[in-house]
Scaffold this motif. Structure first.
Motif, PDB file in Angstrom:
ATOM      1  N   ILE A 124      58.438  23.611  17.248  1.00 11.35           N
ATOM      2  CA  ILE A 124      58.248  22.243  17.750  1.00 11.35           C
ATOM      3  C   ILE A 124      59.473  21.772  18.517  1.00 11.35           C
ATOM      4  O   ILE A 124      59.364  21.213  19.618  1.00 11.35           O
ATOM      5  CB  ILE A 124      57.947  21.285  16.580  1.00 11.35           C
ATOM      6  N   HIS A 125      60.650  22.009  17.974  1.00  6.77           N
ATOM      7  CA  HIS A 125      61.877  21.603  18.646  1.00  6.77           C
ATOM      8  C   HIS A 125      62.076  22.368  19.954  1.00  6.77           C
ATOM      9  O   HIS A 125      62.533  21.792  20.955  1.00  6.77           O
ATOM     10  CB  HIS A 125      63.077  21.813  17.719  1.00  6.77           C
ATOM     11  N   SER A 126      61.716  23.634  19.947  1.00  8.83           N
ATOM     12  CA  SER A 126      61.858  24.441  21.159  1.00  8.83           C
ATOM     13  C   SER A 126      60.908  23.966  22.254  1.00  8.83           C
ATOM     14  O   SER A 126      61.279  23.928  23.434  1.00  8.83           O
ATOM     15  CB  SER A 126      61.589  25.921  20.844  1.00  8.83           C
ATOM     16  N   LEU A 127      59.699  23.592  21.860  1.00  8.74           N
ATOM     17  CA  LEU A 127      58.745  23.072  22.849  1.00  8.74           C
ATOM     18  C   LEU A 127      59.257  21.780  23.477  1.00  8.74           C
ATOM     19  O   LEU A 127      59.161  21.586  24.701  1.00  8.74           O
ATOM     20  CB  LEU A 127      57.384  22.839  22.195  1.00  8.74           C
ATOM     21  N   LEU A 128      59.770  20.879  22.654  1.00  8.52           N
ATOM     22  CA  LEU A 128      60.322  19.630  23.191  1.00  8.52           C
ATOM     23  C   LEU A 128      61.485  19.913  24.138  1.00  8.52           C
ATOM     24  O   LEU A 128      61.602  19.290  25.206  1.00  8.52           O
ATOM     25  CB  LEU A 128      60.780  18.734  22.041  1.00  8.52           C
ATOM     26  N   PHE A 129      62.339  20.854  23.759  1.00 10.02           N
ATOM     27  CA  PHE A 129      63.468  21.223  24.610  1.00 10.02           C
ATOM     28  C   PHE A 129      62.994  21.797  25.940  1.00 10.02           C
ATOM     29  O   PHE A 129      63.539  21.469  27.010  1.00 10.02           O
ATOM     30  CB  PHE A 129      64.358  22.226  23.885  1.00 10.02           C
ATOM     31  N   LEU A 130      61.961  22.645  25.905  1.00 10.67           N
ATOM     32  CA  LEU A 130      61.463  23.260  27.137  1.00 10.67           C
ATOM     33  C   LEU A 130      60.836  22.221  28.067  1.00 10.67           C
ATOM     34  O   LEU A 130      61.004  22.294  29.291  1.00 10.67           O
ATOM     35  CB  LEU A 130      60.442  24.353  26.802  1.00 10.67           C
ATOM     36  N   TRP A 131      60.130  21.260  27.499  1.00 15.64           N
ATOM     37  CA  TRP A 131      59.552  20.196  28.335  1.00 15.64           C
ATOM     38  C   TRP A 131      60.657  19.383  29.011  1.00 15.64           C
ATOM     39  O   TRP A 131      60.582  19.096  30.210  1.00 15.64           O
ATOM     40  CB  TRP A 131      58.664  19.285  27.474  1.00 15.64           C
ATOM     41  N   ILE A 132      61.679  19.018  28.247  1.00 14.41           N
ATOM     42  CA  ILE A 132      62.792  18.256  28.825  1.00 14.41           C
ATOM     43  C   ILE A 132      63.514  19.087  29.868  1.00 14.41           C
ATOM     44  O   ILE A 132      63.884  18.588  30.950  1.00 14.41           O
ATOM     45  CB  ILE A 132      63.760  17.813  27.714  1.00 14.41           C
ATOM     46  N   LEU A 133      63.716  20.376  29.583  1.00 10.37           N
ATOM     47  CA  LEU A 133      64.408  21.259  30.515  1.00 10.37           C
ATOM     48  C   LEU A 133      63.666  21.368  31.842  1.00 10.37           C
ATOM     49  O   LEU A 133      64.260  21.204  32.920  1.00 10.37           O
ATOM     50  CB  LEU A 133      64.569  22.642  29.887  1.00 10.37           C
ATOM     51  N   CYS A 134      62.370  21.620  31.784  1.00  8.98           N
ATOM     52  CA  CYS A 134      61.595  21.810  33.009  1.00  8.98           C
ATOM     53  C   CYS A 134      61.419  20.504  33.778  1.00  8.98           C
ATOM     54  O   CYS A 134      61.455  20.498  35.018  1.00  8.98           O
ATOM     55  CB  CYS A 134      60.231  22.419  32.679  1.00  8.98           C
ATOM     56  N   LEU A 135      61.234  19.402  33.065  1.00  4.92           N
ATOM     57  CA  LEU A 135      61.087  18.113  33.746  1.00  4.92           C
ATOM     58  C   LEU A 135      62.363  17.720  34.484  1.00  4.92           C
ATOM     59  O   LEU A 135      62.318  17.196  35.602  1.00  4.92           O
ATOM     60  CB  LEU A 135      60.709  17.027  32.733  1.00  4.92           C
ATOM     61  N   SER A 136      63.504  17.986  33.866  1.00  2.00           N
ATOM     62  CA  SER A 136      64.774  17.614  34.499  1.00  2.00           C
ATOM     63  C   SER A 136      65.210  18.630  35.545  1.00  2.00           C
ATOM     64  O   SER A 136      65.774  18.271  36.572  1.00  2.00           O
ATOM     65  CB  SER A 136      65.863  17.470  33.423  1.00  2.00           C
ATOM     66  N   PHE A 137      64.915  19.909  35.302  1.00  2.00           N
ATOM     67  CA  PHE A 137      65.382  20.956  36.199  1.00  2.00           C
ATOM     68  C   PHE A 137      64.716  20.860  37.569  1.00  2.00           C
ATOM     69  O   PHE A 137      65.326  21.186  38.589  1.00  2.00           O
ATOM     70  CB  PHE A 137      65.100  22.330  35.585  1.00  2.00           C
ATOM     71  N   SER A 138      63.471  20.428  37.600  1.00  2.00           N
ATOM     72  CA  SER A 138      62.732  20.352  38.861  1.00  2.00           C
ATOM     73  C   SER A 138      62.811  18.986  39.522  1.00  2.00           C
ATOM     74  O   SER A 138      62.111  18.739  40.514  1.00  2.00           O
ATOM     75  CB  SER A 138      61.259  20.727  38.615  1.00  2.00           C
ATOM     76  N   SER A 139      63.633  18.098  38.994  1.00  2.00           N
ATOM     77  CA  SER A 139      63.685  16.741  39.533  1.00  2.00           C
ATOM     78  C   SER A 139      64.186  16.694  40.984  1.00  2.00           C
ATOM     79  O   SER A 139      63.842  15.781  41.731  1.00  2.00           O
ATOM     80  CB  SER A 139      64.569  15.858  38.647  1.00  2.00           C
ATOM     81  N   ASN A 140      64.989  17.687  41.394  1.00  2.00           N
ATOM     82  CA  ASN A 140      65.481  17.704  42.770  1.00  2.00           C
ATOM     83  C   ASN A 140      64.366  17.871  43.791  1.00  2.00           C
ATOM     84  O   ASN A 140      64.542  17.541  44.970  1.00  2.00           O
ATOM     85  CB  ASN A 140      66.509  18.821  42.954  1.00  2.00           C
ATOM     86  N   LEU A 141      63.223  18.399  43.360  1.00  2.00           N
ATOM     87  CA  LEU A 141      62.100  18.552  44.285  1.00  2.00           C
ATOM     88  C   LEU A 141      61.619  17.211  44.820  1.00  2.00           C
ATOM     89  O   LEU A 141      61.033  17.138  45.897  1.00  2.00           O
ATOM     90  CB  LEU A 141      60.944  19.268  43.581  1.00  2.00           C
ATOM     91  N   LEU A 142      61.851  16.158  44.058  1.00  2.00           N
ATOM     92  CA  LEU A 142      61.439  14.832  44.506  1.00  2.00           C
ATOM     93  C   LEU A 142      62.188  14.405  45.764  1.00  2.00           C
ATOM     94  O   LEU A 142      61.711  13.552  46.521  1.00  2.00           O
ATOM     95  CB  LEU A 142      61.670  13.811  43.387  1.00  2.00           C
ATOM     96  N   LEU A 143      63.359  15.005  46.005  1.00  2.00           N
ATOM     97  CA  LEU A 143      64.135  14.670  47.201  1.00  2.00           C
ATOM     98  C   LEU A 143      63.692  15.459  48.421  1.00  2.00           C
ATOM     99  O   LEU A 143      63.829  14.995  49.548  1.00  2.00           O
ATOM    100  CB  LEU A 143      65.628  14.934  46.943  1.00  2.00           C
ATOM    101  N   PHE A 144      63.142  16.663  48.201  1.00  2.00           N
ATOM    102  CA  PHE A 144      62.829  17.549  49.309  1.00  2.00           C
ATOM    103  C   PHE A 144      61.389  17.458  49.792  1.00  2.00           C
ATOM    104  O   PHE A 144      61.087  17.825  50.921  1.00  2.00           O
ATOM    105  CB  PHE A 144      63.111  19.009  48.912  1.00  2.00           C
ATOM    106  N   THR A 145      60.480  16.983  48.945  1.00  2.00           N
ATOM    107  CA  THR A 145      59.064  16.988  49.282  1.00  2.00           C
ATOM    108  C   THR A 145      58.708  15.772  50.133  1.00  2.00           C
ATOM    109  O   THR A 145      59.073  14.644  49.820  1.00  2.00           O
ATOM    110  CB  THR A 145      58.208  16.982  48.010  1.00  2.00           C
ATOM    111  N   VAL A 146      57.977  16.017  51.213  1.00  2.00           N
ATOM    112  CA  VAL A 146      57.536  14.951  52.113  1.00  2.00           C
ATOM    113  C   VAL A 146      56.104  15.234  52.528  1.00  2.00           C
ATOM    114  O   VAL A 146      55.612  16.360  52.421  1.00  2.00           O
ATOM    115  CB  VAL A 146      58.433  14.857  53.372  1.00  2.00           C
TER     116      VAL A 146
END
Length: 305
Positions: A124-146
């Motif tokens: 359970i803890h690992s799943l929560l960590f993976l969700w936070i990791l992937c959500l934050s890691f891909s946040s830079n895409l919000l700057l590049f996508t148009v």
């Protein structure tokens, strides 16, 4: 191009149906009073992730959703961001599932065997960590996508009819994609390592059993062998599709061009694992049939009252 489009819609239909069935079976297992196993949490999470992956693929593809008019930066950012987050979660969850299998079959005397009793909390803890990791890691895409309509042909790297990646910050997003690849390769490596470890353990166990029983084997397939088949099939298929997608992405980034044919082929490759994995899990999981039988019995009792 039309055959690729039809193939992608067929793939999405099969994948959505299989993943929805798998997710509902895991939910029903919980509501029917059975205590879910850590593997159930991971396969249920994997089914949810793949459902979202396939839905974003449909929304980013022209066709049934043409009337939505996605020529909007916010919609493109949200959809492409969601698709990359779900792809990362698919890789991470598969790796975690493989590692959990390794812990489950490890001897109690080994250092991995010490985590067996705590595997549920760790999962359970690992799943929560993976969700936070992937959500934050891909946040830079919000700057590049148009939206594709907001940039000229020389300023974009198109990944669909409506959405593109702005090449005005080529160095930044190319570096970002390299970091994503490093993350993905690390999880794929962990997946392969744990799978090889499991196969080695099961092979030793099989040889020991053959020696103790004078080389006499039961004709039925043992749970260990069935687990090995699932792991090898899922991991092998995932790794092949991952490297094919990686090669296509690398070539396209180097050429700064995503043609419609390349995009269609990559879409099929990218979502192949999301379509095949639930089918493999359902076929090998006998508890799903048992759950359906219990549902049928309870429904019959309810109707007979």
């Amino acid at each position: 191009m039309l055959p690729l489009k039809n193939a992608s819609f067929l793939q999405a239909g099969i994948g959505l149906t299989a993943n929805t069935f798998l997710l509902l079976s895991r939910i029903l297992t919980l509501f029917l009073g059975h205590r879910p196993k850590p593997h159930d949490l991971l396969t249920g999470n994997l089914a949810l992730v793949h459902i979202l992956m396939l839905l974003t693929m449909l929304f980013l593809s022209p066709g049934p959703f043409e009337s939505l008019r996605l020529q909007n930066d916010v919609k493109c950012k949200a959809l492409f961001y969601l698709s990359r987050v779900m792809r990362g979660l698919s890789i991470c969850t598969t790796c975690l599932l493989s590692m959990l299998q390794a812990v489950t079959i490890s001897p109690s005397s080994s250092w991995l065997g010490q985590f067996k009793q705590k595997s549920r909390g760790y999962t359970i803890h690992s799943l929560l960590f993976l969700w936070i990791l992937c959500l934050s890691f891909s946040s830079n895409l919000l700057l590049f996508t148009v939206a594709a309509s907001n940039v000229t042909q020389t300023q974009e790297l198109s990944f669909g009819k409506y959405c593109s990646l702005s090449s005005a910050r080529y160095l930044r997003w190319s570096l970002f994609f390299r970091l994503i690849q490093v993350r993905d390769v690390s999880f794929v490596g962990g997946m392969l390592f744990s799978s090889v470890y499991m196969v080695t353990l099961l092979f030793r166990h099989q040889r020991r059993s053959q020696h103790l029983h004078n080389m006499s084997l039961s004709p039925s397939i043992s749970p260990e062998k069935r687990a090995t088949q699932i792991i090898l099939l899922l991991v092998s298929f995932f790794v092949v599709m991952y490297w094919v997608d990686l090669v296509i992405s690398s070539i396209s980034i180097m050429l700064v061009a995503y043609g419609p044919v390349i995009l269609g082929v990559q879409t099929l490759v990218l979502h192949a694992y999301a379509t095949v994995s639930p089918l493999v899990i359902i076929i090998f999981d006998k508890r799903i049939i048992s759950t359906l039988q219990n549902m049928q019995q309870k429904a019959h009792r309810f109707l007979s009252k």
